[in-house]
Design a protein around this motif. Structure first.
Motif, short mmCIF file in Angstrom:
data_model
loop_
_atom_site.label_atom_id
_atom_site.label_comp_id
_atom_site.label_asym_id
_atom_site.label_seq_id
_atom_site.Cartn_x
_atom_site.Cartn_y
_atom_site.Cartn_z
N ASP A 226 0.80 -1.22 0.00
CA ASP A 226 0.00 0.00 0.00
C ASP A 226 0.83 1.28 0.00
O ASP A 226 0.28 2.38 0.09
CB ASP A 226 -0.93 0.02 1.22
CG ASP A 226 -2.05 -1.00 1.10
OD1 ASP A 226 -2.26 -1.53 -0.01
OD2 ASP A 226 -2.69 -1.28 2.13
N TYR A 227 2.14 1.15 -0.07
CA TYR A 227 3.00 2.33 -0.12
C TYR A 227 4.27 1.99 -0.87
O TYR A 227 4.65 0.84 -1.00
CB TYR A 227 3.31 2.87 1.29
CG TYR A 227 4.06 1.90 2.17
CD1 TYR A 227 5.46 1.93 2.22
CD2 TYR A 227 3.40 0.97 2.95
CE1 TYR A 227 6.16 1.04 3.02
CE2 TYR A 227 4.09 0.08 3.75
CZ TYR A 227 5.47 0.13 3.78
OH TYR A 227 6.16 -0.75 4.57
N GLU A 228 4.93 3.03 -1.37
CA GLU A 228 6.23 2.89 -2.05
C GLU A 228 7.28 3.58 -1.20
O GLU A 228 7.00 4.55 -0.51
CB GLU A 228 6.19 3.55 -3.43
CG GLU A 228 5.22 2.90 -4.40
CD GLU A 228 5.63 1.49 -4.80
OE1 GLU A 228 6.85 1.23 -4.91
OE2 GLU A 228 4.73 0.65 -4.99
N GLY A 229 8.53 3.09 -1.28
CA GLY A 229 9.58 3.61 -0.40
C GLY A 229 9.29 3.10 1.00
O GLY A 229 8.70 2.03 1.19
N GLY A 230 9.70 3.86 2.02
CA GLY A 230 9.39 3.49 3.38
C GLY A 230 10.02 2.20 3.85
O GLY A 230 9.50 1.54 4.75
#
Length: 191
Positions: A137-141
């Motif tokens: 549900d997210y990119e990077g991080g």
């Protein structure tokens, strides 16, 4: 609360993880419960000279009936992996755990360690990070540990444990939101 199908991986002395230790419904319920708390500005030692070292939203979990299960989860996961991978002398949680949200374009935490300055006789010795977001549900991080070539598991419900003196970071979130719970087990000062 822990998933019976979870698997344990790690590097002795560096890090350990319970991959998919919590189910998606448990993660969603924990995140929702934590969002009921007031947001505080996350800080670091030397914050005035390094204002962008840590950027995100933080909520402190009080030691109360509402969050006692979270405190117990942090203790149980930390102690279990400590016995297997680190063998540190631990006492208890001496600083409130944090619910962290790293948002698109404004979420990261550069290289740091968590070995705290709280009490002379009881320092943070073990960091416990619980991945509440689905890693898709997210990119990077990415949660990275210094000297380890791959990022830590980002499967929802994964629990990563490392000695608090080991350097780690969260890379910039480029889209979506990464949510995690982070707590620390303390113990006598290292010599």
């Amino acid at each position: 609360m822990m998933d019976a199908n979870a698997r344990v991986i790690g590097e002795p002395g560096q890090w350990a993880a319970i991959v998919s230790g919590l189910g998606p419904a448990v993660c969603a319920e924990l995140a929702e419960r934590c969002r009921s708390l007031y947001t505080v500005t996350p800080g670091v030692v030397g914050q005035k000279s390094l204002p962008d070292h840590r950027v995100g939203h933080s909520r402190l979990l009080p030691r109360s009936a509402l969050f006692e299960d979270v405190y117990q989860l942090i203790r149980d996961a930390g102690e279990a992996l400590n016995r297997r991978y680190f063998e540190l002398d631990l006492t208890d949680i001496v600083k409130p755990p944090q619910f962290l949200e790293y948002v698109e374009g404004r979420g990261h935490f550069h290289w740091h360690n968590d070995y705290g300055l709280e009490r002379p006789l009881s320092k943070r010795k073990l960091t416990v990070s619980i991945q509440l977001s689905d890693g898709r549900d997210y990119e990077g991080g990415d949660f990275e540990v210094f000297g380890t070539p791959q990022p830590m598991p980002r499967a929802q419900g994964s629990i990563v444990v490392l000695p608090a003196f080991v350097h780690h970071k969260v890379t910039s979130v480029t889209s979506g939101v990464r949510c995690a719970l982070v707590g620390w087990l303390a113990g006598p000062q290292l010599r």
